[in-house]
Design a protein around this motif. Structure first.
Motif, short mmCIF file in Angstrom:
data_model
loop_
_atom_site.label_atom_id
_atom_site.label_comp_id
_atom_site.label_asym_id
_atom_site.label_seq_id
_atom_site.Cartn_x
_atom_site.Cartn_y
_atom_site.Cartn_z
N HIS A 57 1.04 -0.66 0.95
CA HIS A 57 -0.13 0.10 -0.41
C HIS A 57 0.69 1.44 0.08
CE1 HIS A 57 -4.10 -1.49 0.10
NE2 HIS A 57 -3.48 -2.08 0.96
N ARG A 58 2.41 0.75 0.93
CA ARG A 58 3.13 2.18 0.63
C ARG A 58 3.31 2.65 -0.72
NH1 ARG A 58 -0.30 5.56 3.00
NH2 ARG A 58 -0.76 5.37 4.65
N TYR A 59 4.11 1.22 -0.63
CA TYR A 59 4.95 1.33 -2.51
C TYR A 59 4.06 1.96 -3.18
CZ TYR A 59 9.54 -0.64 -1.71
OH TYR A 59 11.28 -1.29 -1.51
N TYR A 60 3.06 1.43 -3.60
CA TYR A 60 1.88 1.55 -5.18
C TYR A 60 0.66 1.80 -4.47
CZ TYR A 60 4.61 -2.12 -6.86
OH TYR A 60 5.40 -2.77 -7.87
N HIS A 61 0.82 3.25 -3.73
CA HIS A 61 -0.38 3.67 -3.07
C HIS A 61 0.04 4.97 -2.69
CE1 HIS A 61 -1.87 -0.10 -3.64
NE2 HIS A 61 -2.53 0.30 -4.24
N GLN A 62 0.55 6.27 -3.25
CA GLN A 62 1.47 7.37 -2.63
C GLN A 62 -0.10 8.34 -3.10
OE1 GLN A 62 5.24 7.69 -3.46
NE2 GLN A 62 5.75 5.59 -3.44
N CYS A 63 -0.78 8.44 -3.92
CA CYS A 63 -0.98 9.78 -5.14
C CYS A 63 -2.35 9.39 -4.53
CB CYS A 63 -1.05 9.41 -6.75
SG CYS A 63 -1.97 10.06 -7.69
N ARG A 64 -2.72 10.86 -3.81
CA ARG A 64 -4.39 11.06 -3.24
C ARG A 64 -5.46 10.13 -4.71
NH1 ARG A 64 -3.60 10.19 2.33
NH2 ARG A 64 -2.79 11.82 2.91
#
Length: 192
Positions: A2-9
């Motif tokens: 989730h932190r590697y691939y979901h940085q964009c809001r």
């Protein structure tokens, strides 16, 4: 993941929409599996994968101090190459069904538009179940049964988790926050 691939809001917000649609599809699964698959693929997967394809950065990840190529190479589930194959199969199945309404004798050919849509839903349902099972078995052989079962559990429970962690993302977007303000933690791990 989730932190590697979901940085964009924007991606997080699309995941929230996807998660809500998948939860709806989970409930619909007991009433009409074809309709559940249509919701899952047309709303859930389209919004989820659009977030990854169009909005998530692909350059060097300064927060995690790694390259995009490295992240893709260690991803346990469906990296972008595997997703491309899955989505190509997904898009091609209605075409195949149109060209062979009986799927080469496997099903009773539909004679109505509603029947065709139902059949598309059922083959997409079969694709979803097959994709989950095949990758679970594949991971079990590559890394062991615990890896395969952990990944399958993650995939099935992702909608619940996504709602819990991304419900504030639309509000952050409205405040003008395009990226999650992730900061490296002092112990080598990364805090949110």
């Amino acid at each position: 993941d989730h932190r590697y691939y979901h940085q964009c809001r924007i991606n997080q917000t699309l995941h929230l929409i996807s998660a809500i649609s998948f939860l709806f599809a989970y409930g619909l699964l007991f009433i009409d599996p074809a309709a559940a698959a249509l919701v899952g693929w047309l709303v859930g997967m389209v919004t989820r994968q659009s977030g990854h394809i169009f909005f998530e950065p692909r350059g060097y990840d300064h927060i995690h101090q790694t390259t995009y190529a490295h992240k893709e190479s260690i991803k346990a589930g469906f990296n972008m190459n595997r997703k491309a194959v899955l989505l190509a199969v997904w898009v091609s199945l209605p075409v195949l069904l149109y060209l062979s309404p009986g799927l080469f004798g496997l099903i009773e050919p539909s004679t109505t538009t509603a029947g065709f849509v139902h059949d598309v839903g059922m083959i997409w349902f079969a694709l979803g179940v097959s994709g989950l099972l095949l990758r679970t078995v594949h991971l079990s052989f590559l890394r062991g049964p615990a890896w395969g079962l952990a990944w399958a559990t993650k995939i099935v429970t992702d909608p619940f988790h996504n709602v819990a962690i991304y419900w504030k993302s639309p509000l952050a977007l409205l405040r003008g926050e395009r990226y999650d303000p992730l900061e490296p933690a002092s112990n080598g791990r990364h805090a949110a």
